[in-house]
Scaffold this motif. Structure first.
Motif, mmCIF file in Angstrom:
data_model
loop_
_atom_site.group_PDB
_atom_site.id
_atom_site.type_symbol
_atom_site.label_atom_id
_atom_site.label_comp_id
_atom_site.label_asym_id
_atom_site.label_seq_id
_atom_site.Cartn_x
_atom_site.Cartn_y
_atom_site.Cartn_z
ATOM 1 N N LEU A 255 0.745 -1.322 -0.268
ATOM 2 C CA LEU A 255 -0.001 -0.116 -0.112
ATOM 3 C C LEU A 255 0.870 1.332 0.027
ATOM 4 O O LEU A 255 0.386 2.174 -0.784
ATOM 5 N N ASP A 256 1.797 1.208 0.674
ATOM 6 C CA ASP A 256 2.664 2.427 0.855
ATOM 7 C C ASP A 256 3.675 2.766 -0.480
ATOM 8 O O ASP A 256 4.112 3.747 -0.197
ATOM 9 N N ALA A 257 3.539 1.774 -1.348
ATOM 10 C CA ALA A 257 4.281 2.134 -2.434
ATOM 11 C C ALA A 257 3.280 2.362 -3.465
ATOM 12 O O ALA A 257 3.938 2.469 -5.022
ATOM 13 N N LEU A 258 2.133 2.611 -3.264
ATOM 14 C CA LEU A 258 1.203 3.067 -4.314
ATOM 15 C C LEU A 258 0.950 4.422 -4.917
ATOM 16 O O LEU A 258 0.258 4.694 -5.937
ATOM 17 N N LEU A 326 -5.122 9.751 -2.448
ATOM 18 C CA LEU A 326 -4.005 9.166 -1.695
ATOM 19 C C LEU A 326 -4.568 9.151 -0.318
ATOM 20 O O LEU A 326 -4.320 7.919 0.485
ATOM 21 N N ALA A 327 -5.431 9.828 0.419
ATOM 22 C CA ALA A 327 -5.666 9.985 1.628
ATOM 23 C C ALA A 327 -6.617 8.964 1.771
ATOM 24 O O ALA A 327 -6.962 8.253 2.890
ATOM 25 N N VAL A 332 -8.199 1.542 3.982
ATOM 26 C CA VAL A 332 -8.157 0.231 3.559
ATOM 27 C C VAL A 332 -7.320 -0.533 4.947
ATOM 28 O O VAL A 332 -6.414 -0.417 5.162
ATOM 29 N N GLU A 333 -8.520 -1.360 5.412
ATOM 30 C CA GLU A 333 -7.906 -1.874 6.818
ATOM 31 C C GLU A 333 -7.599 -3.322 6.454
ATOM 32 O O GLU A 333 -8.197 -4.272 6.857
ATOM 33 N N LEU A 334 -6.327 -3.318 5.695
ATOM 34 C CA LEU A 334 -6.031 -4.744 5.559
ATOM 35 C C LEU A 334 -4.570 -5.076 6.059
ATOM 36 O O LEU A 334 -3.666 -3.757 6.192
ATOM 37 N N PRO A 335 -3.988 -6.083 6.389
ATOM 38 C CA PRO A 335 -2.398 -6.290 6.825
ATOM 39 C C PRO A 335 -1.559 -5.349 5.868
ATOM 40 O O PRO A 335 -1.679 -5.248 4.675
ATOM 41 N N ALA A 336 -0.518 -5.058 6.580
ATOM 42 C CA ALA A 336 0.434 -3.941 6.054
ATOM 43 C C ALA A 336 1.203 -5.175 4.769
ATOM 44 O O ALA A 336 1.867 -4.508 3.788
#
Length: 363
Positions: A255-258, A326-327, A332-336
């Motif tokens: 997610l943090d690379a999207l 982006l916010a 999105v409440e899925l595992p990192a």
């Protein structure tokens, strides 16, 4: 008055356009798709379908099913040009045209523009005009309502015509599997199968009350469909109420690379929205404003996650759209550890523009 509805469906449309324009592809298994592990099949020629290749199938699987298949990159600009030619043919016969995609549409010919005496004659004429104008074939179904016409158009494919007059609707539907009814997907079909309801006749024998008790409002709709009842009119194309762009990534990412992918889709969507505003102005439609921002993600295991927000003020440019999208990642409440294969950004709820107002979160 009983409606007269035609469903026209082009035969293997994208693949047929490619075979028409490149004689070397004729008679060969052709697949319209980019090659690669991340690509999916847009269309398959009838020669390719013999090997089990179908639309939306992963391209790599299609390659395994038919190693000799010829892969052709899709050219949607060309397909849209042909689709416009076909649409012009439809509109010579009726103003009531409801497109479903580039290659199929419903037509209400209850009160046609042409002087042909029957809906069957109109369907024959349309198919002949399509062949003459585009050198492509179309199949058609004629019936008193939309869903029966759509089922009928598939009965004589390719290059066929099937007519279901009002007096024959019930007999036509009776032996069909429940999966042929609109809205009955694989999950519902399995659920009906577990109840012993496998055919349209089974649904009729179950009775409306039992279906309503088991499925609620959907049970009432199932009962109506089983008896060929469908009052939905053919609705001419309306202005889009949503504009979006999406892309399948070359590799799955967390997610943090999207962020860069979301920003890229926001720019593409804003460009599409700008073009739509220009078309609205040319067609003298009232100015419109998008009210909702949508973020669409698909996980590596193909789970689709739409997230949306109706902000207090609508975005004024691509950067503002990207900021809202982006916010939405925080929802999105899925595992990192979850990875994502597709990202999309959209503008929804396109309504007539008015003064800026404070809007509630749409969640």
């Amino acid at each position: 008055m009983t409606r007269k509805v035609i469903h026209v469906d082009m035969d293997a449309f994208y693949a047929s356009v490619e075979q028409r324009d490149d004689p070397s592809l004729r008679g060969r298994p052709g697949v319209v798709a980019w090659k690669g592990a991340r690509s999916v099949v847009c269309a398959a020629s009838y020669e390719a379908r013999v090997f089990g290749i179908r639309s939306a199938m992963p391209a790599i699987r299609a390659e395994r099913l038919c190693p000799d298949a010829v892969f052709v990159p899709p050219d949607f600009v060309r397909y849209k040009q042909v689709s416009r030619q076909i649409r012009a043919i439809f509109e010579r016969h009726t103003p009531l045209v409801e497109p479903l995609s580039l290659d199929e549409a419903y037509l209400d010919v209850t009160a046609p523009l042409s002087d042909l005496p029957t809906a069957t004659d109109i369907a024959r004429s349309i198919r002949a005009e399509i062949r003459e104008t585009t050198q492509l074939t179309a199949s058609a179904g004629v019936a008193p309502n939309k869903f029966v016409a759509k089922i009928a158009s598939d009965f004589r494919k390719p290059d066929g015509l099937f007519v279901v007059p009002p007096s024959k609707v019930e007999a036509f539907l009776a032996p069909l599997p429940v999966g042929r009814l609109p809205g009955v997907g694989r999950v519902t079909e399995r659920e009906l199968d577990a109840l012993g309801l496998r055919s349209v006749t089974d649904l009729r024998e179950a009775g409306r009350d039992a279906l309503v008790e088991r499925f609620g409002r959907w049970g009432r709709r199932l009962h109506e469909l089983a008896w060929g009842i469908d009052e939905h009119p053919v609705e001419p194309e309306r202005p889009h109420t949503q504009i979006s762009s999406e892309d399948t990534l070359e590799s799955d990412v967390p997610l943090d690379a999207l962020a860069p992918h979301i920003e890229r889709m926001a720019e593409r969507t804003w460009a599409a929205w700008t073009r739509q505003r220009e078309r609205d102005a040319l067609e003298q439609r009232p100015p419109r404003r998008p009210r909702t921002v949508v973020l669409k993600l698909k996980t590596s295991d193909f789970r689709i996650l739409p997230r949306s927000l109706t902000p207090a003020r609508v975005p004024g440019d691509a950067a503002a759209l990207a900021q809202v999208a982006l916010a939405l990642r925080t929802r999105v409440e899925l595992p990192a550890s979850t990875h994502y294969r597709l990202v999309g950004v959209g503008l929804a709820n396109l309504g007539e523009a008015g003064p800026q107002v404070e809007l509630f979160d749409d969640a």
